[in-house]
Write a protein that holds these residues in place. Structure first.
Motif, PDB file in Angstrom:
ATOM      1  N   ILE A  55       2.199  51.018  -3.499  1.00 22.63           N
ATOM      2  CA  ILE A  55       1.328  49.875  -3.658  1.00 22.63           C
ATOM      3  C   ILE A  55       1.981  48.477  -2.866  1.00 22.63           C
ATOM      4  N   VAL A  56       3.383  48.667  -3.069  1.00 17.62           N
ATOM      5  CA  VAL A  56       4.143  47.386  -2.258  1.00 17.62           C
ATOM      6  C   VAL A  56       4.309  47.651  -0.910  1.00 17.62           C
ATOM      7  N   GLY A  57       4.505  49.227  -0.584  1.00 20.87           N
ATOM      8  CA  GLY A  57       4.587  49.563   0.694  1.00 20.87           C
ATOM      9  C   GLY A  57       3.336  49.133   1.739  1.00 20.87           C
ATOM     10  N   THR A  58       2.150  49.534   1.006  1.00 21.85           N
ATOM     11  CA  THR A  58       0.889  49.318   1.498  1.00 21.85           C
ATOM     12  C   THR A  58       0.591  47.829   1.749  1.00 21.85           C
ATOM     13  N   ALA A  59       1.092  47.040   0.672  1.00 22.23           N
ATOM     14  CA  ALA A  59       0.760  45.608   1.122  1.00 22.23           C
ATOM     15  C   ALA A  59       1.849  44.912   2.043  1.00 22.23           C
ATOM     16  N   ASN A  60       2.950  45.702   2.204  1.00 22.83           N
ATOM     17  CA  ASN A  60       3.825  45.289   3.395  1.00 22.83           C
ATOM     18  C   ASN A  60       3.126  45.819   4.539  1.00 22.83           C
ATOM     19  N   ARG A  61       2.424  46.881   4.702  1.00 18.06           N
ATOM     20  CA  ARG A  61       2.011  47.315   6.056  1.00 18.06           C
ATOM     21  C   ARG A  61       0.716  46.441   6.456  1.00 18.06           C
ATOM     22  N   GLY A  62       0.101  46.243   5.336  1.00 21.93           N
ATOM     23  CA  GLY A  62      -1.038  45.297   5.596  1.00 21.93           C
ATOM     24  C   GLY A  62      -0.466  43.845   5.914  1.00 21.93           C
ATOM     25  N   MET A  63       0.550  43.272   5.389  1.00 22.23           N
ATOM     26  CA  MET A  63       1.017  41.984   5.915  1.00 22.23           C
ATOM     27  C   MET A  63       1.250  42.264   7.324  1.00 22.23           C
ATOM     28  N   ASN A  64       2.106  43.180   7.766  1.00 26.59           N
ATOM     29  CA  ASN A  64       2.394  43.360   9.246  1.00 26.59           C
ATOM     30  C   ASN A  64       1.001  43.388  10.075  1.00 26.59           C
ATOM     31  N   ALA A  65       0.084  44.376   9.536  1.00 28.74           N
ATOM     32  CA  ALA A  65      -1.238  44.266  10.443  1.00 28.74           C
ATOM     33  C   ALA A  65      -1.747  42.861  10.595  1.00 28.74           C
ATOM     34  N   LEU A  66      -2.077  42.111   9.318  1.00 25.86           N
ATOM     35  CA  LEU A  66      -2.605  40.849   9.499  1.00 25.86           C
ATOM     36  C   LEU A  66      -1.790  39.991  10.370  1.00 25.86           C
ATOM     37  N   ARG A  67      -0.496  39.949  10.293  1.00 25.14           N
ATOM     38  CA  ARG A  67       0.393  39.129  11.219  1.00 25.14           C
ATOM     39  C   ARG A  67      -0.034  39.401  12.677  1.00 25.14           C
ATOM     40  N   ALA A  68      -0.109  40.667  12.877  1.00 22.28           N
ATOM     41  CA  ALA A  68      -0.112  41.222  14.429  1.00 22.28           C
ATOM     42  C   ALA A  68      -1.693  40.910  14.850  1.00 22.28           C
ATOM     43  N   SER A  69      -2.721  40.868  13.686  1.00 18.41           N
ATOM     44  CA  SER A  69      -3.984  40.630  14.611  1.00 18.41           C
ATOM     45  C   SER A  69      -4.380  39.342  14.640  1.00 18.41           C
ATOM     46  N   LEU A  70      -3.942  38.677  13.417  1.00 16.77           N
ATOM     47  CA  LEU A  70      -4.270  37.157  13.487  1.00 16.77           C
ATOM     48  C   LEU A  70      -3.377  36.075  14.366  1.00 16.77           C
ATOM     49  N   GLY A  71      -2.199  36.572  14.513  1.00 13.00           N
ATOM     50  CA  GLY A  71      -1.492  35.794  15.367  1.00 13.00           C
ATOM     51  C   GLY A  71      -0.871  34.380  14.845  1.00 13.00           C
ATOM     52  N   ARG A  72      -1.180  33.416  15.563  1.00  9.18           N
ATOM     53  CA  ARG A  72      -0.711  32.280  14.794  1.00  9.18           C
ATOM     54  C   ARG A  72      -1.549  31.465  13.995  1.00  9.18           C
TER      55      ARG A  72
END
Length: 263
Positions: free
Chosen positions: A118-135
């Motif tokens: 669960i924590v790892g999935t949240a971390n991967r989702g965080m990275n994906a959102l950061r890459a897709s939403l940018g600034r």
């Protein structure tokens, strides 16, 4: 002589790694969001063979991508330190497959591995959102909070079901409401009974403490900005401040002229 050979090689590997990450960004983003949905479905509705096959295929793709990035990384130890949570998240499904063999009793370990997942999935989702939403900081924090709430609720339902824990959650909607209330620091009459549920509750509380202050400040800044933009608002806006500055400058000019006339 050795240093002159190593340095260009390291620079070249770093360049290839950057190009590979740029090329894989979109496919990995799509797989990350699909993986997030699969984990959430598994937590809420349980496992199924088709979803297990798709999840295993995505996990293998993540393993290959991580192995290639690791082989190209100039500083291996630094790469592992920067991605230690990803390493744990990738290792959890492997231990989960071992636990399914039932040669040993891995029930408690499987629950702990589910928490790591669960924590790892949240971390991967965080990275994906950061890459897709940018600034877009506020949009990123809002989307990440939604992911944390949904994953956290799924985890609490898996760790604290009503049929296994007294006073536990009867549905995903019940767990979703509890998680949202917890993140807003309002609290609830129910507190987790299992060790995994308590640890997940602690992590959710930390996230709520760290993030909701930013969200509250953003909303306050938005409403204050709207009040400042209104001409009849109680808060001074940009136009009022500019007019006040112009009046001050005009008063200074008049004062200088009056003093000059007296002298």
């Amino acid at each position: 002589m050795a240093e002159t050979l190593v340095a260009p090689n390291a620079v070249e590997r770093a360049g290839v790694l950057a190009q590979l990450e740029d090329w894989l960004r979109t496919p990995m983003l799509v797989l990350s969001f699909v993986w997030l949905a699969l984990v959430l479905v598994e937590l809420v509705w349980g496992e199924s063979e088709p979803l297990e096959i798709v999840g295993t295929a995505i996990w293998i793709a993540f393993l290959i991508e991580f192995a290639v990035r690791f082989s190209l990384a100039p500083a291996k130890l630094h790469f592992l330190k920067s991605n230690w949570l990803s390493v744990l998240a990738l290792a959890a499904p492997a231990f989960r497959l071992i636990a399914a063999l039932r040669f040993l009793r891995f029930a408690r370990a499987a629950r702990g591995l589910r928490l790591v997942r669960i924590v790892g999935t949240a971390n991967r989702g965080m990275n994906a959102l950061r890459a897709s939403l940018g600034r877009r900081r506020f949009g990123y924090v809002l989307a990440l909070t939604l992911v944390v709430v949904m994953l956290g609720a799924g985890g609490m339902l898996a760790f604290e079901p009503a049929e296994a824990v007294e006073g536990g959650f009867t549905s995903y909607a019940d767990a979703l409401w509890w998680t949202a209330i917890l993140l807003t620091s309002i609290g609830s009459q129910y507190w987790p009974q299992t060790d995994e549920g308590r640890l997940l509750c602690f992590l959710l509380s930390l996230y709520g403490f760290a993030v909701f202050g930013y969200i509250t400040a953003s909303f306050a800044s938005f409403f204050v900005g709207r009040d400042a933009a209104a001409r009849d608002g109680e808060v001074a806006g940009t136009e009022e401040i500019r007019a006040l500055k112009e009046e001050i400058v005009q008063l200074r000019i008049e004062l200088r002229g009056a003093l000059g006339a007296r002298l």
